[in-house]
Design a protein around this motif. Structure first.
Motif, PDB file in Angstrom:
ATOM      1  N   ILE A 115      -2.852   1.258  10.023  1.00 16.13           N
ATOM      2  CA  ILE A 115      -2.601  -0.070   9.435  1.00 16.13           C
ATOM      3  C   ILE A 115      -1.417  -0.738  10.131  1.00 16.13           C
ATOM      4  O   ILE A 115      -1.434  -1.946  10.406  1.00 16.13           O
ATOM      5  N   ILE A 116      -0.386   0.049  10.444  1.00 13.91           N
ATOM      6  CA  ILE A 116       0.797  -0.507  11.105  1.00 13.91           C
ATOM      7  C   ILE A 116       0.439  -1.073  12.472  1.00 13.91           C
ATOM      8  O   ILE A 116       0.885  -2.169  12.854  1.00 13.91           O
ATOM      9  N   HIS A 117      -0.401  -0.349  13.224  1.00 14.16           N
ATOM     10  CA  HIS A 117      -0.758  -0.775  14.577  1.00 14.16           C
ATOM     11  C   HIS A 117      -1.929  -1.749  14.607  1.00 14.16           C
ATOM     12  O   HIS A 117      -2.334  -2.185  15.695  1.00 14.16           O
ATOM     13  N   SER A 118      -2.490  -2.077  13.453  1.00 10.32           N
ATOM     14  CA  SER A 118      -3.629  -2.988  13.443  1.00 10.32           C
ATOM     15  C   SER A 118      -3.227  -4.441  13.651  1.00 10.32           C
ATOM     16  O   SER A 118      -4.069  -5.269  13.994  1.00 10.32           O
ATOM     17  N   GLY A 119      -1.966  -4.739  13.427  1.00  6.64           N
ATOM     18  CA  GLY A 119      -1.507  -6.109  13.614  1.00  6.64           C
ATOM     19  C   GLY A 119      -1.710  -7.016  12.425  1.00  6.64           C
ATOM     20  O   GLY A 119      -1.363  -8.199  12.488  1.00  6.64           O
ATOM     21  N   ILE A 120      -2.278  -6.509  11.326  1.00  3.86           N
ATOM     22  CA  ILE A 120      -2.482  -7.353  10.153  1.00  3.86           C
ATOM     23  C   ILE A 120      -1.153  -7.553   9.433  1.00  3.86           C
ATOM     24  O   ILE A 120      -0.218  -6.760   9.579  1.00  3.86           O
ATOM     25  N   LYS A 121      -1.073  -8.625   8.680  1.00  3.82           N
ATOM     26  CA  LYS A 121       0.108  -8.901   7.875  1.00  3.82           C
ATOM     27  C   LYS A 121      -0.253  -8.632   6.405  1.00  3.82           C
ATOM     28  O   LYS A 121      -0.766  -9.522   5.718  1.00  3.82           O
ATOM     29  N   PRO A 122       0.000  -7.426   5.935  1.00  3.94           N
ATOM     30  CA  PRO A 122      -0.442  -7.072   4.584  1.00  3.94           C
ATOM     31  C   PRO A 122       0.350  -7.820   3.526  1.00  3.94           C
ATOM     32  O   PRO A 122       1.584  -7.924   3.621  1.00  3.94           O
ATOM     33  N   PRO A 123      -0.309  -8.348   2.507  1.00  6.76           N
ATOM     34  CA  PRO A 123       0.405  -8.987   1.395  1.00  6.76           C
ATOM     35  C   PRO A 123       1.092  -7.941   0.525  1.00  6.76           C
ATOM     36  O   PRO A 123       0.854  -6.730   0.650  1.00  6.76           O
ATOM     37  N   LEU A 124       1.937  -8.406  -0.366  1.00 10.99           N
ATOM     38  CA  LEU A 124       2.709  -7.497  -1.206  1.00 10.99           C
ATOM     39  C   LEU A 124       1.836  -6.571  -2.052  1.00 10.99           C
ATOM     40  O   LEU A 124       2.119  -5.359  -2.123  1.00 10.99           O
ATOM     41  N   PRO A 125       0.762  -7.056  -2.721  1.00 14.48           N
ATOM     42  CA  PRO A 125      -0.066  -6.126  -3.502  1.00 14.48           C
ATOM     43  C   PRO A 125      -0.660  -5.002  -2.663  1.00 14.48           C
ATOM     44  O   PRO A 125      -0.788  -3.870  -3.128  1.00 14.48           O
ATOM     45  N   PHE A 126      -1.016  -5.315  -1.407  1.00 18.56           N
ATOM     46  CA  PHE A 126      -1.573  -4.278  -0.540  1.00 18.56           C
ATOM     47  C   PHE A 126      -0.494  -3.267  -0.144  1.00 18.56           C
ATOM     48  O   PHE A 126      -0.756  -2.059  -0.068  1.00 18.56           O
ATOM     49  N   LEU A 127       0.732  -3.729   0.100  1.00 13.08           N
ATOM     50  CA  LEU A 127       1.825  -2.810   0.391  1.00 13.08           C
ATOM     51  C   LEU A 127       2.102  -1.898  -0.799  1.00 13.08           C
ATOM     52  O   LEU A 127       2.416  -0.715  -0.627  1.00 13.08           O
ATOM     53  N   ASN A 128       1.987  -2.449  -1.997  1.00 12.15           N
ATOM     54  CA  ASN A 128       2.161  -1.611  -3.189  1.00 12.15           C
ATOM     55  C   ASN A 128       1.088  -0.532  -3.272  1.00 12.15           C
ATOM     56  O   ASN A 128       1.347   0.589  -3.706  1.00 12.15           O
ATOM     57  N   ARG A 129      -0.123  -0.894  -2.828  1.00 15.16           N
ATOM     58  CA  ARG A 129      -1.192   0.112  -2.812  1.00 15.16           C
ATOM     59  C   ARG A 129      -0.860   1.237  -1.825  1.00 15.16           C
ATOM     60  O   ARG A 129      -1.081   2.412  -2.122  1.00 15.16           O
ATOM     61  N   ILE A 130      -0.352   0.875  -0.665  1.00 15.05           N
ATOM     62  CA  ILE A 130       0.027   1.895   0.319  1.00 15.05           C
ATOM     63  C   ILE A 130       1.154   2.764  -0.244  1.00 15.05           C
ATOM     64  O   ILE A 130       1.184   3.988  -0.052  1.00 15.05           O
ATOM     65  N   LEU A 131       2.081   2.138  -0.953  1.00 14.47           N
ATOM     66  CA  LEU A 131       3.190   2.873  -1.555  1.00 14.47           C
ATOM     67  C   LEU A 131       2.671   3.912  -2.544  1.00 14.47           C
ATOM     68  O   LEU A 131       3.111   5.068  -2.554  1.00 14.47           O
ATOM     69  N   ILE A 132       1.721   3.523  -3.374  1.00 16.38           N
ATOM     70  CA  ILE A 132       1.133   4.462  -4.334  1.00 16.38           C
ATOM     71  C   ILE A 132       0.376   5.572  -3.612  1.00 16.38           C
ATOM     72  O   ILE A 132       0.425   6.738  -4.013  1.00 16.38           O
ATOM     73  N   MET A 133      -0.321   5.228  -2.520  1.00 15.62           N
ATOM     74  CA  MET A 133      -1.047   6.235  -1.759  1.00 15.62           C
ATOM     75  C   MET A 133      -0.089   7.300  -1.224  1.00 15.62           C
ATOM     76  O   MET A 133      -0.344   8.508  -1.331  1.00 15.62           O
ATOM     77  N   LEU A 134       1.034   6.877  -0.656  1.00 16.70           N
ATOM     78  CA  LEU A 134       1.991   7.828  -0.096  1.00 16.70           C
ATOM     79  C   LEU A 134       2.593   8.701  -1.187  1.00 16.70           C
ATOM     80  O   LEU A 134       2.765   9.913  -1.008  1.00 16.70           O
ATOM     81  N   VAL A 135       2.899   8.105  -2.322  1.00 17.60           N
ATOM     82  CA  VAL A 135       3.458   8.884  -3.430  1.00 17.60           C
ATOM     83  C   VAL A 135       2.427   9.870  -3.968  1.00 17.60           C
ATOM     84  O   VAL A 135       2.739  11.038  -4.251  1.00 17.60           O
ATOM     85  N   SER A 136       1.187   9.431  -4.121  1.00 16.06           N
ATOM     86  CA  SER A 136       0.135  10.298  -4.651  1.00 16.06           C
ATOM     87  C   SER A 136      -0.150  11.476  -3.734  1.00 16.06           C
ATOM     88  O   SER A 136      -0.584  12.532  -4.196  1.00 16.06           O
ATOM     89  N   CYS A 137       0.108  11.298  -2.440  1.00 16.91           N
ATOM     90  CA  CYS A 137      -0.120  12.375  -1.468  1.00 16.91           C
ATOM     91  C   CYS A 137       1.124  13.231  -1.256  1.00 16.91           C
ATOM     92  O   CYS A 137       1.149  14.071  -0.350  1.00 16.91           O
ATOM     93  N   GLY A 138       2.158  13.012  -2.050  1.00 17.43           N
ATOM     94  CA  GLY A 138       3.363  13.823  -1.945  1.00 17.43           C
ATOM     95  C   GLY A 138       4.281  13.454  -0.812  1.00 17.43           C
ATOM     96  O   GLY A 138       5.171  14.240  -0.457  1.00 17.43           O
ATOM     97  N   LEU A 139       4.116  12.279  -0.230  1.00 19.11           N
ATOM     98  CA  LEU A 139       4.932  11.841   0.908  1.00 19.11           C
ATOM     99  C   LEU A 139       6.033  10.915   0.394  1.00 19.11           C
ATOM    100  O   LEU A 139       6.048   9.712   0.667  1.00 19.11           O
ATOM    101  N   LEU A 140       6.968  11.485  -0.353  1.00 18.40           N
ATOM    102  CA  LEU A 140       8.004  10.676  -0.980  1.00 18.40           C
ATOM    103  C   LEU A 140       8.945  10.065   0.051  1.00 18.40           C
ATOM    104  O   LEU A 140       9.378   8.911  -0.095  1.00 18.40           O
ATOM    105  N   ASP A 141       9.271  10.812   1.116  1.00 22.07           N
ATOM    106  CA  ASP A 141      10.153  10.266   2.151  1.00 22.07           C
ATOM    107  C   ASP A 141       9.484   9.094   2.873  1.00 22.07           C
ATOM    108  O   ASP A 141      10.134   8.081   3.168  1.00 22.07           O
TER     109      ASP A 141
END
Length: 415
Positions: A115-141
């Protein structure tokens, strides 16, 4: 044979429609919190027939051994790299949702990097989704790095990070996140569950000033009468033996329920006000308040220490049978412990035999404790062999008590 070549894909037509809202975020109430992954709901469109997101189809094929294979997220990402047109954000949204549910950290890192290298400009709700994904996968850092890089944050962003630290038992950091959220967003109508989590974090970090300040904020917001927040405040003050403050909160509640009464009973047991705890239990019965397994396990602890030969405990046991809670493992362990403290080993063993086939290690250790409390060390040693045969692991402190007792007592009939 004539070679047939597929025509090139038709480029997508430009649309002036607004982007789909299927990536909007709505945090669910996470209480009770033990130990769930952060999941999320997708808002549907306000149209009578909601628009369906573009979900990537799982590709299935067969090899020579007739074994079915399914395309992974990695395969889909490689396929997306080969496409000659930009990838809609709905595709990424579906992949993020699937990765959140699977909890695979390797896939989450690969997808986030793509997603970072795709060049898209993600809106805030989509960034929140990525944040939840990382937390759910145990990637707190990784989640913290993404959070720190976000130029705009809303309540969902802050709440996700707060719950992530809270569920990771990093209560110190969770309180810091909440205080910073107040600085950024100001005082607002937060959902009750987040205040309850904050009070628990304050209790675990012995942050009494912040907990009392939270009480003041709730009074100012007019939310202190909420049953969930009231029970949290009662438990908070009870943790630090401030029973007067806890009772003030309890008396200010206009309509009590199981949470508030159980919190009051627990405080009474902690301060060894066993008769008062039993009176509160009886008052719940008179008012028709529903009692749960935690209510029974708490009041049974009080009954075991009242030295009335188990009479009040037997009454509570009868109530548990009437309500169908006698099969609950917490209630069963509390019943065994209560009868053991009262010296009623036969009753304790009858309750234990009801749980013996369920593989509940806590009930086995509770029964072992009954033998130790009543100085029946030979029976305790025999019971340890039964635990070994059943594959149950005794608690180390109980083993030490048996070792000390067997080493200090001599039996004439044994060498």
């Amino acid at each position: 044979m004539e070679l047939i070549v597929a025509p090139p894909p038709t480029p997508p037509t430009t649309s002036t429609a607004s982007p789909s809202s299927n990536h909007l975020l709505e945090l669910p109430l996470p209480l009770p919190l033990r130990y769930p992954k952060l999941l999320h709901n997708i808002h549907t469109s306000s149209h009578s027939q909601p628009l369906l997101p573009l979900t990537p189809k799982t590709t299935t094929w067969r090899n020579n051994n007739n074994k079915r294979k399914e395309a992974t997220t990695s395969h889909i990402l490689h396929l997306m790299d080969a496409l000659p047109f930009p990838i809609p954000i709905d595709i990424y949204t579906s992949l993020v949702k699937e990765c959140t549910l699977s909890g695979d950290p390797q896939t989450a890192i690969e997808l986030h990097t793509h997603i970072i290298h795709s060049g898209i400009k993600p809106p805030l709700p989509f960034l929140n989704r990525i944040l939840i994904m990382l937390v759910s996968c145990g990637l707190l850092d990784n989640a913290r790095q993404l959070f720190d890089s976000m130029t705009v944050r809303d309540f969902n962003s802050w709440a996700t990070l707060f719950v992530a630290y809270y569920e990771n038992a990093d209560y110190e950091e969770s309180t810091c996140v909440f205080v910073n959220m107040l600085d950024q967003l100001g005082m607002m109508e937060f959902p009750p569950w987040i205040w309850s989590c904050l009070l628990t974090a304050c209790a675990c970090t012995v942050n009494i000033p912040l907990g009392m300040q939270v009480h003041g904020w709730l009074l100012k917001l007019g939310s202190s009468n909420h049953v969930l927040l009231s029970s949290s405040l009662i438990r908070f003050y009870g943790r630090f033996k401030c029973l007067e403050d806890a009772n003030v909160v309890f008396n200010q509640v206009s309509r009590h329920n199981t949470l508030t009464w159980t919190a009051k009973i627990i405080n009474g047991c902690k301060e060894m006000h066993f008769s008062e705890a039993l009176d509160d239990f009886m008052e719940m019965r008179r008012q028709g308040i529903k009692k749960d397994s935690f209510t029974f396990s708490s009041v049974l602890k009080a009954c075991g220490k009242m030295l009335d030969h188990g009479r009040c405990g037997q009454q509570v046991h009868a109530d548990a049978i009437k309500l169908g809670l006698v099969s609950d493992k917490y209630v069963q362990c509390s019943l065994i412990a209560m009868y053991g403290r009262s010296g009623l080993l036969r009753d304790a063993k009858q309750v234990f035999e009801m749980t013996q086939d369920e593989g509940n290690a806590d009930s086995w250790n509770a029964m072992l404790m009954c033998y130790i409390q009543n100085d029946m060390y030979i029976e305790a040693v025999k019971f340890l062999y039964q635990m070994k045969e059943a594959g149950m692991q005794p608690h180390e402190p109980l083993l030490n008590k048996v070792r000390i007792a067997c080493g200090s007592i001599t039996y004439p009939s044994m060498n």
